[in-house]
Design a protein around this motif. Structure first.
Motif, PDB file in Angstrom:
ATOM      1  N   ARG A   3       0.981  -0.998   0.058  1.00 44.81           N
ATOM      2  CA  ARG A   3       0.019  -0.031   0.165  1.00 44.81           C
ATOM      3  C   ARG A   3       1.091   1.165   0.234  1.00 44.81           C
ATOM      4  N   TRP A   4       0.627   2.366  -0.918  1.00 44.30           N
ATOM      5  CA  TRP A   4       1.236   3.547  -0.872  1.00 44.30           C
ATOM      6  C   TRP A   4       0.957   4.465   0.169  1.00 44.30           C
ATOM      7  N   PRO A   5       1.518   4.933   0.951  1.00 50.05           N
ATOM      8  CA  PRO A   5       1.215   5.957   2.048  1.00 50.05           C
ATOM      9  C   PRO A   5       0.363   7.030   1.609  1.00 50.05           C
ATOM     10  N   SER A   6      -0.559   7.290   2.353  1.00 53.79           N
ATOM     11  CA  SER A   6      -1.536   8.473   1.912  1.00 53.79           C
ATOM     12  C   SER A   6      -0.769   9.982   2.225  1.00 53.79           C
ATOM     13  N   ARG A   7      -1.342  11.096   1.876  1.00 53.84           N
ATOM     14  CA  ARG A   7      -0.689  12.341   1.896  1.00 53.84           C
ATOM     15  C   ARG A   7      -0.670  12.641   3.483  1.00 53.84           C
ATOM     16  N   ALA A   8      -1.683  12.349   4.160  1.00 51.87           N
ATOM     17  CA  ALA A   8      -1.475  12.330   5.749  1.00 51.87           C
ATOM     18  C   ALA A   8      -0.398  11.893   6.304  1.00 51.87           C
ATOM     19  N   GLU A   9      -0.411  10.582   5.856  1.00 51.76           N
ATOM     20  CA  GLU A   9       0.803   9.795   6.457  1.00 51.76           C
ATOM     21  C   GLU A   9       2.199  10.489   6.121  1.00 51.76           C
ATOM     22  N   VAL A  10       2.515  10.622   4.993  1.00 50.43           N
ATOM     23  CA  VAL A  10       3.777  11.307   4.257  1.00 50.43           C
ATOM     24  C   VAL A  10       3.810  12.478   5.160  1.00 50.43           C
ATOM     25  N   LEU A  11       3.021  13.351   5.251  1.00 49.10           N
ATOM     26  CA  LEU A  11       3.263  14.713   5.858  1.00 49.10           C
ATOM     27  C   LEU A  11       3.346  14.528   7.324  1.00 49.10           C
ATOM     28  N   GLU A  12       2.928  13.744   7.957  1.00 51.58           N
ATOM     29  CA  GLU A  12       3.180  13.420   9.563  1.00 51.58           C
ATOM     30  C   GLU A  12       4.790  12.658   9.721  1.00 51.58           C
ATOM     31  N   ALA A  13       4.876  11.838   8.666  1.00 55.02           N
ATOM     32  CA  ALA A  13       6.329  11.450   8.542  1.00 55.02           C
ATOM     33  C   ALA A  13       7.411  12.600   8.484  1.00 55.02           C
ATOM     34  N   VAL A  14       7.047  13.386   7.377  1.00 57.51           N
ATOM     35  CA  VAL A  14       8.240  14.542   7.020  1.00 57.51           C
ATOM     36  C   VAL A  14       8.008  15.369   8.318  1.00 57.51           C
ATOM     37  N   THR A  15       6.997  15.577   8.975  1.00 57.11           N
ATOM     38  CA  THR A  15       6.971  16.556  10.340  1.00 57.11           C
ATOM     39  C   THR A  15       8.018  15.938  11.226  1.00 57.11           C
ATOM     40  N   ALA A  16       7.853  14.614  11.386  1.00 56.27           N
ATOM     41  CA  ALA A  16       8.589  14.023  12.470  1.00 56.27           C
ATOM     42  C   ALA A  16      10.185  13.781  12.186  1.00 56.27           C
ATOM     43  N   TRP A  17      10.226  13.697  10.956  1.00 56.87           N
ATOM     44  CA  TRP A  17      11.702  13.651  10.302  1.00 56.87           C
ATOM     45  C   TRP A  17      12.346  15.167  10.250  1.00 56.87           C
ATOM     46  N   ALA A  18      11.498  16.164  10.202  1.00 56.23           N
ATOM     47  CA  ALA A  18      12.090  17.453  10.309  1.00 56.23           C
ATOM     48  C   ALA A  18      12.596  17.819  11.700  1.00 56.23           C
ATOM     49  N   ARG A  19      11.658  17.169  12.621  1.00 53.54           N
ATOM     50  CA  ARG A  19      12.231  17.492  13.961  1.00 53.54           C
ATOM     51  C   ARG A  19      13.483  16.661  14.509  1.00 53.54           C
ATOM     52  N   ARG A  20      13.800  15.796  13.785  1.00 50.01           N
ATOM     53  CA  ARG A  20      14.885  15.203  14.174  1.00 50.01           C
ATOM     54  C   ARG A  20      16.230  15.393  13.188  1.00 50.01           C
ATOM     55  N   LEU A  21      16.238  16.444  12.455  1.00 55.22           N
ATOM     56  CA  LEU A  21      17.225  16.889  11.614  1.00 55.22           C
ATOM     57  C   LEU A  21      18.237  17.549  12.254  1.00 55.22           C
ATOM     58  N   PRO A  22      19.397  17.020  12.266  1.00 55.21           N
ATOM     59  CA  PRO A  22      20.451  17.537  12.919  1.00 55.21           C
ATOM     60  C   PRO A  22      21.232  18.555  12.307  1.00 55.21           C
ATOM     61  N   LEU A  23      20.413  19.711  11.892  1.00 57.66           N
ATOM     62  CA  LEU A  23      21.096  20.645  11.052  1.00 57.66           C
ATOM     63  C   LEU A  23      21.253  21.898  11.919  1.00 57.66           C
ATOM     64  N   MET A  63      22.362  18.850  -0.265  1.00 58.78           N
ATOM     65  CA  MET A  63      21.410  17.619   0.099  1.00 58.78           C
ATOM     66  C   MET A  63      21.890  16.426   0.547  1.00 58.78           C
ATOM     67  N   ALA A  64      23.320  16.211   0.544  1.00 56.96           N
ATOM     68  CA  ALA A  64      23.899  15.185   1.227  1.00 56.96           C
ATOM     69  C   ALA A  64      23.793  15.281   2.515  1.00 56.96           C
ATOM     70  N   LEU A  65      23.267  16.361   3.374  1.00 49.81           N
ATOM     71  CA  LEU A  65      23.188  16.274   4.618  1.00 49.81           C
ATOM     72  C   LEU A  65      21.904  15.868   5.093  1.00 49.81           C
ATOM     73  N   LEU A  66      21.165  15.558   4.252  1.00 54.57           N
ATOM     74  CA  LEU A  66      19.774  15.081   4.580  1.00 54.57           C
ATOM     75  C   LEU A  66      19.621  13.617   4.792  1.00 54.57           C
ATOM     76  N   PRO A  67      19.055  13.008   5.672  1.00 55.11           N
ATOM     77  CA  PRO A  67      19.079  11.483   5.981  1.00 55.11           C
ATOM     78  C   PRO A  67      17.422  11.183   5.090  1.00 55.11           C
ATOM     79  N   LEU A  68      17.660  11.440   3.775  1.00 55.14           N
ATOM     80  CA  LEU A  68      16.438  11.005   2.901  1.00 55.14           C
ATOM     81  C   LEU A  68      16.030   9.350   3.051  1.00 55.14           C
ATOM     82  N   GLU A  69      16.727   8.695   3.465  1.00 58.04           N
ATOM     83  CA  GLU A  69      16.376   7.107   3.549  1.00 58.04           C
ATOM     84  C   GLU A  69      15.340   7.013   4.691  1.00 58.04           C
ATOM     85  N   GLU A  70      15.146   7.839   5.480  1.00 58.15           N
ATOM     86  CA  GLU A  70      14.446   8.078   6.585  1.00 58.15           C
ATOM     87  C   GLU A  70      12.861   8.086   6.239  1.00 58.15           C
ATOM     88  N   LEU A  71      12.745   8.865   5.216  1.00 48.04           N
ATOM     89  CA  LEU A  71      11.242   9.211   4.713  1.00 48.04           C
ATOM     90  C   LEU A  71      10.549   8.046   3.980  1.00 48.04           C
TER      91      LEU A  71
END
Length: 112
Positions: A3-23, A63-71
């Motif tokens: 199953r492909w993730p919904s918009r809400a699931e993706v935005l929620e995951a990106v929000t959590a990911w953004a909070r963890r960014l070590p930038l 872009m190499a600074l971002l852990p994109l594999e976590e999305l």
């Protein structure tokens, strides 16, 4: 069954990911493209803007600074990491892209 993730699931995951960014100096993280208005479908990639206060790295290397594999979906096609100064000058770089960002951006952390 897969199953492909919904918009809400993706935005929620990106929000959590953004909070963890070590930038240091992270100002904002936003999503644009098909996930912003909810037009994404199976196979849609994720378009992200990250704004930093400053960066010593050239634009094309950030872009190499971002852990994109976590999305939850692929996010390699369009990921922009701007400094605040570059973000404020985006109209001068590409008016078309700047227009798209103004219309579509959904900020998940901070805002410009």
């Amino acid at each position: 069954m897969l199953r492909w993730p919904s918009r809400a699931e993706v935005l929620e995951a990106v929000t959590a990911w953004a909070r963890r960014l070590p930038l240091p100096g992270l100002v904002a993280v936003g999503v644009f493209g098909s996930y912003a208005p909810g037009d994404a479908g199976v196979g849609s990639d994720l378009d992200i803007v990250v704004i930093l206060e400053t960066s010593e790295l050239p634009f094309e290397r950030r872009m190499a600074l971002l852990p994109l594999e976590e999305l939850p979906v692929q996010a390699e096609a369009l990921v922009y990491i701007y400094t605040r100064a570059e973000w404020e000058q985006r109209d001068k770089r590409s008016l078309r892209l700047a227009d798209t960002l103004r219309r579509e951006m959904v900020w998940v952390q901070g805002s410009s």
